[in-house]
Design a protein around this motif. Structure first.
Motif, mmCIF file in Angstrom:
data_model
loop_
_atom_site.group_PDB
_atom_site.id
_atom_site.type_symbol
_atom_site.label_atom_id
_atom_site.label_comp_id
_atom_site.label_asym_id
_atom_site.label_seq_id
_atom_site.Cartn_x
_atom_site.Cartn_y
_atom_site.Cartn_z
ATOM 1 N N ALA A 66 -28.984 111.770 -13.324
ATOM 2 C CA ALA A 66 -29.893 111.333 -12.319
ATOM 3 C C ALA A 66 -30.549 112.046 -11.263
ATOM 4 C CB ALA A 66 -29.596 109.789 -11.895
ATOM 5 N N GLN A 67 -29.792 113.222 -11.288
ATOM 6 C CA GLN A 67 -30.292 114.078 -10.166
ATOM 7 C C GLN A 67 -31.676 114.385 -9.878
ATOM 8 O OE1 GLN A 67 -27.800 117.995 -9.843
ATOM 9 N NE2 GLN A 67 -29.796 119.074 -9.942
ATOM 10 N N ASP A 68 -32.594 114.436 -10.791
ATOM 11 C CA ASP A 68 -33.836 114.925 -10.378
ATOM 12 C C ASP A 68 -34.569 113.697 -9.747
ATOM 13 O OD1 ASP A 68 -33.912 117.643 -10.990
ATOM 14 O OD2 ASP A 68 -34.502 117.142 -13.235
ATOM 15 N N GLU A 69 -34.323 112.414 -10.255
ATOM 16 C CA GLU A 69 -34.696 111.303 -9.840
ATOM 17 C C GLU A 69 -34.454 110.706 -8.605
ATOM 18 O OE1 GLU A 69 -37.242 109.550 -11.764
ATOM 19 O OE2 GLU A 69 -37.089 111.625 -12.866
ATOM 20 N N VAL A 70 -33.171 110.892 -8.328
ATOM 21 C CA VAL A 70 -32.571 110.743 -7.110
ATOM 22 C C VAL A 70 -32.993 111.679 -5.875
ATOM 23 C CG1 VAL A 70 -30.395 110.873 -5.812
ATOM 24 C CG2 VAL A 70 -30.306 109.861 -8.054
#
Length: 123
Positions: A66-70
């Motif tokens: 979820a890195q990019d979304e977070v």
């Protein structure tokens, strides 16, 4: 309730402001994919019983997935453009400030209630 909080990032004081209603649409677009990504890694029961062991075992996978979304969500919520360049502790400080300033748990509760009201009115 305070409308802003100052925190230290890379030795500089940065002001994190309360999210204004005008940012709501942008915030919702930033969070759009996040729930499905989170529930792929962590069950709802696990989220309700969050503990240190769960954080240490699930957080790495969750962050990887979820890195990019977070980053997008935290950037919109905090007003900091390049949150992906922050150190881990600074990133957590930003997230904590956003949560504290915006009383996220109360907002979630009120949105749930609002959903029940709309559902009752429609039926």
């Amino acid at each position: 309730m305070k409308s802003s909080k100052n925190i230290q990032i890379n030795g500089q004081e940065v002001e994190i402001k309360k999210i204004q209603i005008g940012k709501f649409a942008e915030l919702m677009l930033a969070v759009e994919k996040l729930p499905s990504i989170v529930t792929e890694v962590v069950s709802l029961e696990e989220l309700e019983n969050l503990n240190t062991e769960l954080i240490l075992t699930k957080l790495p996978t969750l962050i990887a997935n979820a890195q990019d979304e977070v980053f997008k969500l935290v950037s919109v919520a905090s007003g900091i453009e390049k949150v992906d360049e922050l150190g881990f502790e600074e990133f957590i400080d930003v997230v904590t400030a956003v949560i504290e300033l915006n009383n996220i748990s109360a907002i979630v509760s009120k949105v749930k209630n609002l959903g029940k009201v709309f559902k009752a009115k429609v039926q």
